[in-house]
Scaffold this motif. Structure first.
Motif, PDB file in Angstrom:
ATOM      1  N   SER A   1     -34.370 -63.766 -16.088  1.00 26.45           N
ATOM      2  CA  SER A   1     -35.167 -62.781 -15.348  1.00 26.45           C
ATOM      3  C   SER A   1     -36.333 -62.228 -16.161  1.00 26.45           C
ATOM      4  N   THR A   2     -36.356 -62.479 -17.462  1.00 24.64           N
ATOM      5  CA  THR A   2     -37.437 -61.954 -18.301  1.00 24.64           C
ATOM      6  C   THR A   2     -38.735 -62.705 -18.010  1.00 24.64           C
ATOM      7  N   PRO A   3     -39.818 -62.000 -17.723  1.00 22.22           N
ATOM      8  CA  PRO A   3     -41.108 -62.683 -17.521  1.00 22.22           C
ATOM      9  C   PRO A   3     -41.484 -63.488 -18.759  1.00 22.22           C
ATOM     10  N   SER A   4     -41.884 -64.722 -18.551  1.00 28.83           N
ATOM     11  CA  SER A   4     -42.160 -65.612 -19.691  1.00 28.83           C
ATOM     12  C   SER A   4     -43.275 -65.083 -20.572  1.00 28.83           C
ATOM     13  N   GLY A   5     -44.328 -64.545 -19.965  1.00 31.01           N
ATOM     14  CA  GLY A   5     -45.436 -64.024 -20.758  1.00 31.01           C
ATOM     15  C   GLY A   5     -45.017 -62.871 -21.644  1.00 31.01           C
ATOM     16  N   GLU A   6     -44.193 -61.975 -21.098  1.00 32.17           N
ATOM     17  CA  GLU A   6     -43.725 -60.828 -21.882  1.00 32.17           C
ATOM     18  C   GLU A   6     -42.838 -61.294 -23.036  1.00 32.17           C
ATOM     19  N   PHE A   7     -41.966 -62.271 -22.781  1.00 34.85           N
ATOM     20  CA  PHE A   7     -41.092 -62.778 -23.845  1.00 34.85           C
ATOM     21  C   PHE A   7     -41.916 -63.437 -24.959  1.00 34.85           C
ATOM     22  N   LEU A   8     -42.929 -64.215 -24.584  1.00 37.22           N
ATOM     23  CA  LEU A   8     -43.744 -64.904 -25.592  1.00 37.22           C
ATOM     24  C   LEU A   8     -44.464 -63.905 -26.494  1.00 37.22           C
ATOM     25  N   ASP A   9     -44.922 -62.808 -25.926  1.00 31.64           N
ATOM     26  CA  ASP A   9     -45.581 -61.778 -26.744  1.00 31.64           C
ATOM     27  C   ASP A   9     -44.592 -61.163 -27.738  1.00 31.64           C
ATOM     28  N   LEU A  10     -43.387 -60.839 -27.246  1.00 28.84           N
ATOM     29  CA  LEU A  10     -42.374 -60.262 -28.131  1.00 28.84           C
ATOM     30  C   LEU A  10     -41.935 -61.259 -29.207  1.00 28.84           C
ATOM     31  N   PHE A  11     -41.761 -62.511 -28.798  1.00 24.82           N
ATOM     32  CA  PHE A  11     -41.271 -63.521 -29.734  1.00 24.82           C
ATOM     33  C   PHE A  11     -42.326 -63.885 -30.767  1.00 24.82           C
ATOM     34  N   ASP A  12     -43.585 -63.854 -30.385  1.00 20.20           N
ATOM     35  CA  ASP A  12     -44.671 -64.116 -31.344  1.00 20.20           C
ATOM     36  C   ASP A  12     -44.673 -63.058 -32.440  1.00 20.20           C
ATOM     37  N   ASP A  13     -44.516 -61.801 -32.062  1.00 19.00           N
ATOM     38  CA  ASP A  13     -44.435 -60.730 -33.063  1.00 19.00           C
ATOM     39  C   ASP A  13     -43.224 -60.918 -33.968  1.00 19.00           C
ATOM     40  N   TYR A  14     -42.125 -61.389 -33.386  1.00 23.54           N
ATOM     41  CA  TYR A  14     -40.913 -61.603 -34.189  1.00 23.54           C
ATOM     42  C   TYR A  14     -41.121 -62.730 -35.198  1.00 23.54           C
ATOM     43  N   LEU A  15     -41.769 -63.819 -34.777  1.00 27.72           N
ATOM     44  CA  LEU A  15     -42.024 -64.931 -35.694  1.00 27.72           C
ATOM     45  C   LEU A  15     -42.971 -64.520 -36.820  1.00 27.72           C
ATOM     46  N   CYS A  16     -43.914 -63.665 -36.514  1.00 29.74           N
ATOM     47  CA  CYS A  16     -44.801 -63.147 -37.567  1.00 29.74           C
ATOM     48  C   CYS A  16     -44.002 -62.326 -38.580  1.00 29.74           C
ATOM     49  N   LYS A  17     -42.988 -61.634 -38.093  1.00 29.11           N
ATOM     50  CA  LYS A  17     -42.127 -60.852 -38.985  1.00 29.11           C
ATOM     51  C   LYS A  17     -41.335 -61.761 -39.913  1.00 29.11           C
ATOM     52  N   LEU A  18     -40.958 -62.939 -39.435  1.00 32.45           N
ATOM     53  CA  LEU A  18     -40.198 -63.880 -40.260  1.00 32.45           C
ATOM     54  C   LEU A  18     -41.020 -64.429 -41.419  1.00 32.45           C
ATOM     55  N   LEU A  19     -42.344 -64.316 -41.335  1.00 37.51           N
ATOM     56  CA  LEU A  19     -43.187 -64.823 -42.417  1.00 37.51           C
ATOM     57  C   LEU A  19     -42.931 -64.095 -43.728  1.00 37.51           C
ATOM     58  N   SER A  20     -42.442 -62.862 -43.647  1.00 30.91           N
ATOM     59  CA  SER A  20     -42.177 -62.079 -44.856  1.00 30.91           C
ATOM     60  C   SER A  20     -40.818 -62.415 -45.480  1.00 30.91           C
ATOM     61  N   VAL A  21     -40.023 -63.237 -44.785  1.00 33.02           N
ATOM     62  CA  VAL A  21     -38.704 -63.610 -45.300  1.00 33.02           C
ATOM     63  C   VAL A  21     -38.865 -64.725 -46.325  1.00 33.02           C
ATOM     64  N   LYS A  22     -38.329 -64.530 -47.513  1.00 35.65           N
ATOM     65  CA  LYS A  22     -38.481 -65.520 -48.575  1.00 35.65           C
ATOM     66  C   LYS A  22     -37.587 -66.742 -48.354  1.00 35.65           C
ATOM     67  N   ASN A  23     -36.420 -66.536 -47.765  1.00 27.92           N
ATOM     68  CA  ASN A  23     -35.478 -67.640 -47.579  1.00 27.92           C
ATOM     69  C   ASN A  23     -35.837 -68.452 -46.341  1.00 27.92           C
ATOM     70  N   GLU A  24     -35.310 -69.676 -46.279  1.00 29.48           N
ATOM     71  CA  GLU A  24     -35.551 -70.536 -45.134  1.00 29.48           C
ATOM     72  C   GLU A  24     -34.875 -69.959 -43.894  1.00 29.48           C
ATOM     73  N   CYS A  25     -35.517 -70.154 -42.744  1.00 25.95           N
ATOM     74  CA  CYS A  25     -35.010 -69.608 -41.486  1.00 25.95           C
ATOM     75  C   CYS A  25     -34.761 -70.732 -40.492  1.00 25.95           C
ATOM     76  N   ILE A  26     -33.658 -70.622 -39.782  1.00 30.23           N
ATOM     77  CA  ILE A  26     -33.333 -71.541 -38.694  1.00 30.23           C
ATOM     78  C   ILE A  26     -33.254 -70.726 -37.407  1.00 30.23           C
ATOM     79  N   ILE A  27     -33.909 -71.204 -36.366  1.00 28.74           N
ATOM     80  CA  ILE A  27     -33.945 -70.499 -35.084  1.00 28.74           C
ATOM     81  C   ILE A  27     -33.258 -71.375 -34.047  1.00 28.74           C
ATOM     82  N   MET A  28     -32.270 -70.836 -33.373  1.00 28.24           N
ATOM     83  CA  MET A  28     -31.539 -71.602 -32.364  1.00 28.24           C
ATOM     84  C   MET A  28     -31.207 -70.705 -31.184  1.00 28.24           C
TER      85      MET A  28
END
Length: 464
Positions: free
Chosen positions: A63-90
């Motif tokens: 039910s989540t609008p795709s555009g709204e989710f992509l905006d939230l998820f893009d911000d989340y992926l940018c946050k992962l850039l500060s993580v030093k360790n390797e990240c797996i997304i599933m």
């Protein structure tokens, strides 16, 4: 099992099942929990004393609008850039990668732009009328080549579990990443030069045999070189490895040049150094933008063409680099050989026998024909005679040498050039002695041979 459940909704949540003995820690700062819109639960696992990995579990409600989710998820992926360790997304993203419409393609492109590649290429939900790929695992580019994904088929459910196997980097791999190199810093080279400058070469000059004379030469210089320029242990850090798929060797070279100009400008405050850094910085940034644009355009050009898109992904996953030193086994006369020493011996026989095999192919089975192949072109009345080399010739040859490859004795060309003024008279004697006696030194008949894989079966020596 560790879980995070929804509070306001009747059911649902995310869970991790971790094997006993695996250390883990919930990462609250990497969780994004907006009920009804997006659920992201993250943990940091410890596989050994030094290896840590962040695993992010994602669920996008239908039910989540795709555009709204992509905006939230893009911000989340940018946050992962500060993580030093390797990240797996599933997780269950509810974006069908088998049908790249507008939002599906945006999600696909978003993951690629952050350096995450989809591992699953098969439908994860199959019914009588449809097949969709909405469950997936995304890995960073440096883990993709060592991993593979599978689908578990269960006849009682239309939802197929997705599994991904990531090869654990063993201590042997880490040892491989740590390599020994000669310490050729300026102070070590000066020490090497000082010791060589007072050496007596009488043991070389007194030896009439070229092979033994060269052995005496190496017997003198090698211990001094190893003492003055010892090995040091280095390790290529993960941050130095390009993680973005559009960063190739050309970009790395431009980045290194920019970095060198930057440090030069710090030590030299002149306007010229500053302008040179600005010029190199602009060139590097322009090249990075161009490479990134060309990379993304590959997918834009193939929009709607799933085969073309997956061919591009496979090209990134498999890579185009040559394979060096990956020989685990070879087949010799139908017998599999795994012993390293025997493998090296068989490769030596194979490569050293190429000349004789060409001779047989040229003669078509008639040895007499190959022996007389060039007989008509011989000119017996012309004689060939070597002339003695001069110190000027050797000096010019050494000056024009470009490669820094070390020989069997490990002497580096950079170090050799530093002390060449002391070594050239001795080398001139060795060259002229070899010409005079007509004997090539045995030590110079040895070489390091590194097989280069071409294609096909790796156990077949003809493919190297």
């Amino acid at each position: 099992m560790i879980s995070k459940v929804r509070n306001r909704m009747r059911q649902g949540g995310l869970s991790f099942f971790l094997k006993n003995g695996i250390q883990f820690e919930e990462k609250d700062d990497l969780c994004l929990w907006i009920e009804g819109k997006v659920d992201i639960f993250s943990v940091e696992t410890v596989f050994d004393e030094n290896k840590k990995m962040v695993i992010c579990l994602v669920y996008k409600p239908p039910s989540t609008p795709s555009g709204e989710f992509l905006d939230l998820f893009d911000d989340y992926l940018c946050k992962l850039l500060s993580v030093k360790n390797e990240c797996i997304i599933m997780g269950d993203f509810n974006f069908d990668l088998l049908c790249l419409n507008s939002y599906n393609f945006q999600f696909f492109n978003l993951m690629l732009s952050h350096g995450y590649f989809p591992m699953n290429r098969f439908p994860s939900r199959i019914t009588e009328h449809s097949a969709t790929l909405i469950d997936n695992m995304f890995l960073p580019s440096n883990l993709v080549s060592d991993s593979y994904c599978d689908i578990m088929i269960h006849p009682g459910s239309d939802r197929l579990p997705v599994t991904c196997t990531i090869k654990q980097r063993s201590p042997t791999y880490e040892k491989f990443r740590r390599k020994l190199i000669r310490d050729l810093r300026l102070e070590h080279l000066h020490e090497f030069r000082e010791q060589i400058s007072v050496i007596s070469w009488e043991k070389v000059y007194e030896e009439p045999d070229p092979s033994r004379a060269l052995d005496n030469f190496f017997g003198i210089i090698t211990p001094i070189f190893e003492s003055a320029c010892p090995f040091k242990l280095t390790r290529k850090k993960e941050r130095d490895i390009p993680r973005k798929p559009w960063i190739d060797d050309e970009v790395v070279e431009a980045i290194n040049a920019r970095k060198a100009c930057f440090f030069k400008s710090l030590n030299d405050s002149s306007e010229e150094s500053k302008n040179e850094y600005i010029r190199q910085r602009n060139l590097a940034n322009k090249l990075i933008r161009s490479k990134k644009k060309n990379y993304i355009e590959k997918f834009n050009e193939q929009k709607g063409d799933m085969r073309g898109i997956w061919q591009t992904i496979n090209g990134v996953i498999k890579g185009t680099g040559k394979l060096y030193g990956l020989i685990n086994a070879i087949t010799v006369k139908g017998v599999t050989v795994t012993d390293k020493q025997q493998t090296a011996d068989e490769f030596g026989k194979f490569f050293s026998g190429i000349g004789s095999r060409i001779k047989e192919d040229t003669s078509h089975g008639d040895p007499a024909k190959s022996d007389t192949l060039f007989e008509d072109n011989r000119c017996e009345h012309h004689k060939f005679q070597f002339e003695k080399a001069s110190i000027e010739e050797l000096t010019k040859i050494v000056k024009n040498l470009k490669s820094n490859a070390a020989g069997i004795n490990g002497l580096n060309l950079k170090a050799f050039k530093v002390v060449s003024v002391y070594l050239l008279p001795c080398l001139l004697y060795l060259v002229n002695l070899s010409l005079e006696v007509g004997q090539f030194p045995e030590a110079l008949k040895q070489a390091k041979v590194l097989p280069l894989f071409k294609s096909g079966n790796q156990q077949d020596m003809t493919n190297w």
